[in-house]
Design an enzyme around this catalytic site. Structure first.
Site, PDB file in Angstrom:
ATOM      1  N   SER A 140       0.866  -1.188   0.000  1.00 50.78           N
ATOM      2  CA  SER A 140       0.000   0.000   0.000  1.00 50.78           C
ATOM      3  C   SER A 140       0.899   1.233   0.000  1.00 50.78           C
ATOM      4  O   SER A 140       2.054   1.168   0.427  1.00 50.78           O
ATOM      5  CB  SER A 140      -0.847   0.003   1.279  1.00 50.78           C
ATOM      6  N   TYR A 153      -1.839  -0.729  10.637  1.00 49.79           N
ATOM      7  CA  TYR A 153      -2.019  -1.026   9.209  1.00 49.79           C
ATOM      8  C   TYR A 153      -0.816  -0.529   8.398  1.00 49.79           C
ATOM      9  O   TYR A 153      -0.231  -1.272   7.607  1.00 49.79           O
ATOM     10  CB  TYR A 153      -3.311  -0.392   8.693  1.00 49.79           C
TER      11      TYR A 153
HETATM   12  N1  LIG Z   1      -8.734  -0.552  -0.720  1.00 50.99           N
HETATM   13  C1  LIG Z   1      -7.645   0.180  -0.523  1.00 50.99           C
HETATM   14  O1  LIG Z   1      -7.712   1.412  -0.398  1.00 50.99           O
HETATM   15  C2  LIG Z   1      -6.297  -0.458  -0.509  1.00 50.99           C
HETATM   16  C3  LIG Z   1      -6.110  -1.783  -0.197  1.00 50.99           C
HETATM   17  N2  LIG Z   1      -4.841  -2.311  -0.176  1.00 50.99           N
HETATM   18  C4  LIG Z   1      -4.618  -3.705   0.172  1.00 50.99           C
HETATM   19  O2  LIG Z   1      -5.063  -4.519  -0.897  1.00 50.99           O
HETATM   20  C5  LIG Z   1      -5.484  -5.782  -0.404  1.00 50.99           C
HETATM   21  C6  LIG Z   1      -6.882  -6.066  -0.915  1.00 50.99           C
HETATM   22  O3  LIG Z   1      -7.739  -5.074  -0.377  1.00 50.99           O
HETATM   23  P1  LIG Z   1      -9.131  -4.673  -1.032  1.00 50.99           P
HETATM   24  O4  LIG Z   1      -9.379  -5.462  -2.235  1.00 50.99           O
HETATM   25  O5  LIG Z   1      -9.171  -3.215  -1.102  1.00 50.99           O
HETATM   26  O6  LIG Z   1     -10.117  -5.089   0.155  1.00 50.99           O
HETATM   27  P2  LIG Z   1     -11.363  -6.070   0.232  1.00 50.99           P
HETATM   28  O7  LIG Z   1     -11.893  -5.916   1.609  1.00 50.99           O
HETATM   29  O8  LIG Z   1     -12.282  -5.853  -0.908  1.00 50.99           O
HETATM   30  O9  LIG Z   1     -10.698  -7.519   0.055  1.00 50.99           O
HETATM   31  C7  LIG Z   1      -9.957  -8.116   1.055  1.00 50.99           C
HETATM   32  C8  LIG Z   1      -9.856  -9.594   0.758  1.00 50.99           C
HETATM   33  O10 LIG Z   1      -9.062 -10.227   1.777  1.00 50.99           O
HETATM   34  C9  LIG Z   1      -9.735 -11.391   2.223  1.00 50.99           C
HETATM   35  N3  LIG Z   1      -9.357 -11.666   3.588  1.00 50.99           N
HETATM   36  C10 LIG Z   1      -9.351 -10.817   4.637  1.00 50.99           C
HETATM   37  N4  LIG Z   1      -9.002 -11.466   5.750  1.00 50.99           N
HETATM   38  C11 LIG Z   1      -8.770 -12.757   5.404  1.00 50.99           C
HETATM   39  C12 LIG Z   1      -8.398 -13.922   6.117  1.00 50.99           C
HETATM   40  N5  LIG Z   1      -8.214 -13.902   7.445  1.00 50.99           N
HETATM   41  N6  LIG Z   1      -8.252 -15.099   5.448  1.00 50.99           N
HETATM   42  C13 LIG Z   1      -8.466 -15.134   4.116  1.00 50.99           C
HETATM   43  N7  LIG Z   1      -8.840 -14.061   3.379  1.00 50.99           N
HETATM   44  C14 LIG Z   1      -8.989 -12.897   4.027  1.00 50.99           C
HETATM   45  C15 LIG Z   1     -11.222 -11.040   2.075  1.00 50.99           C
HETATM   46  O11 LIG Z   1     -12.010 -12.203   1.939  1.00 50.99           O
HETATM   47  P3  LIG Z   1     -12.988 -12.832   3.036  1.00 50.99           P
HETATM   48  O12 LIG Z   1     -13.577 -11.713   3.820  1.00 50.99           O
HETATM   49  O13 LIG Z   1     -13.986 -13.587   2.200  1.00 50.99           O
HETATM   50  O14 LIG Z   1     -12.098 -13.725   3.816  1.00 50.99           O
HETATM   51  C16 LIG Z   1     -11.207 -10.280   0.753  1.00 50.99           C
HETATM   52  O15 LIG Z   1     -11.240 -11.194  -0.312  1.00 50.99           O
HETATM   53  C17 LIG Z   1      -5.368  -5.707   1.116  1.00 50.99           C
HETATM   54  O16 LIG Z   1      -4.154  -6.287   1.500  1.00 50.99           O
HETATM   55  C18 LIG Z   1      -5.337  -4.213   1.391  1.00 50.99           C
HETATM   56  O17 LIG Z   1      -4.636  -3.913   2.558  1.00 50.99           O
HETATM   57  C19 LIG Z   1      -3.743  -1.566  -0.484  1.00 50.99           C
HETATM   58  C20 LIG Z   1      -3.885  -0.253  -0.791  1.00 50.99           C
HETATM   59  C21 LIG Z   1      -5.161   0.407  -0.849  1.00 50.99           C
HETATM   60  C1  LIG Z   2      -6.092   1.656   2.606  1.00 48.30           C
HETATM   61  C2  LIG Z   2      -4.777   1.943   2.009  1.00 48.30           C
HETATM   62  O1  LIG Z   2      -3.925   1.103   1.962  1.00 48.30           O
HETATM   63  C3  LIG Z   2      -4.531   3.302   1.464  1.00 48.30           C
HETATM   64  N1  LIG Z   2      -3.329   3.354   0.728  1.00 48.30           N
HETATM   65  C4  LIG Z   2      -4.495   4.294   2.602  1.00 48.30           C
HETATM   66  O2  LIG Z   2      -3.408   4.719   2.996  1.00 48.30           O
HETATM   67  O3  LIG Z   2      -5.563   4.612   3.100  1.00 48.30           O
END
Ligand SMILES: NC(=O)C1=CN([C@@H]2O[C@H](COP(=O)(O)OP(=O)(O)OC[C@H]3O[C@@H](n4cnc5c(N)ncnc54)[C@H](OP(=O)(O)O)[C@@H]3O)[C@@H](O)[C@H]2O)C=CC1
Ligand SMILES: CC(=O)[C@H](N)C(=O)O
Length: 255
Positions: A140, A153
């Protein structure tokens, strides 16, 4: 299953960017014959299966923050000996709020999922990765500097960035690339959980990127073997600022 064709393993595939990675890889990588999609919500993974253009799909409804989840994946790998061409570690979450003001399991859960699970999945998958394989780790822009109010985080994502860059060097001899994806805020379900205690800051709401664009850029960067993928000029600029300005000064703006 798994022995003949190339496999893509994608964690966090039930929503957001993990789901988008699965869809775009299915559309653009004909050499991937099989997907292993991992997350806790089985029904979401079943729904995603329909979008993967007839490829073989293995659904692994696992909680990766628990050792049983990691053990189940490790057992499946040992049994099927897949040729893993792409690993995407997208499972992760963040909760906005101050340490001491949120539940302890919410704080440590971010470390368990974002750091421990990502490390474990990488470790157990590595023996099955093919030459020219790609590892894509969701870090991120939060990795670029500490964030008061989102401290655990941001620290967890600094870990992912540091780990992934070093891993890329370790694996260079095997022809495997590692790309740490570092977007700013992206419009996904992430914020449903992130806002458990406190609302996301307005400047983040106003600068949210589209998940499909972030993932497209990440796949292009991974294809070119780039160690870091940053989507958009705003976050590219922020990365440069974070490199050159004192951290204490930068933190004045994220309080
Ligand atoms: N959205 C944003 O602004 C940003 C996000 N990110 C990162 O990108 C990644 C994806 O995030 P994003 O797509 O936005 O978020 P979402 O919440 O849409 O997706 C998160 C995914 O992680 C899975 N997950 C969470 N906890 C577990 C667990 N314990 N075991 C297995 N699967 C798990 C969830 O599935 P389920 O609940 O079905 O288990 C879901 O599929 C994350 O690592 C996030 O930190 C990075 C930068 C920006
Ligand atoms: C959720 C994220 O990872 C994003 N880059 C933020 O800083 O809020």
């Amino acid at each position: 299953m798994g022995k003949k064709g190339n496999v893509a393993i994608i964690t966090g595939a039930s929503s957001g960017m993990g789901r988008e990675f699965a869809v775009q890889i299915a559309q653009n990588y004909p050499s991937i014959h099989e997907f292993w999609i991992v997350a806790r919500r089985r029904e979401r993974l079943e729904e995603l299966q329909e979008k993967l253009l007839g490829r073989r799909v293995k659904i692994l409804a696992l909680d990766l923050s628990r050792q049983e989840g990691i053990d189940t994946l490790e057992k499946a790998l040992a049994e099927e000996q897949p040729r893993v061409r792409i690993l995407v570690n997208a499972a992760g979450f963040g909760i906005i709020g101050k340490i001491g003001k949120m539940k302890e399991e919410d704080c440590t859960g971010m470390v368990d999922t974002n750091c421990r699970a990502l490390t474990a999945v990488t470790h157990i998958t590595l023996p099955y990765m093919t030459e020219q394989g790609q590892i894509i780790q969701m870090a991120s822009s939060a990795a670029f500097m500490p964030q008061p109010g989102f401290a655990v985080y941001a620290a967890s994502k600094s870990y992912v960035l540091s780990f992934s860059r070093a891993l890329g060097r370790e694996l260079a001899g095997r022809g495997i690339t590692v790309t740490a994806v570092c977007p700013g805020p992206v419009k996904t379900e992430f914020f449903d959980i992130a806002e458990t205690y406190e609302a996301v800051k307005l400047y983040k709401k106003l600068t949210m990127a589209r998940a499909d664009r972030v993932v497209y850029q990440a796949l292009v960067d991974a294809k070119h073997g780039r160690s870091v993928s940053v989507y958009g000029s705003l976050m590219k600029g922020f990365r440069i600022l974070a490199k050159f300005l004192p951290v204490d000064f930068l933190m004045l703006f994220v309080k």
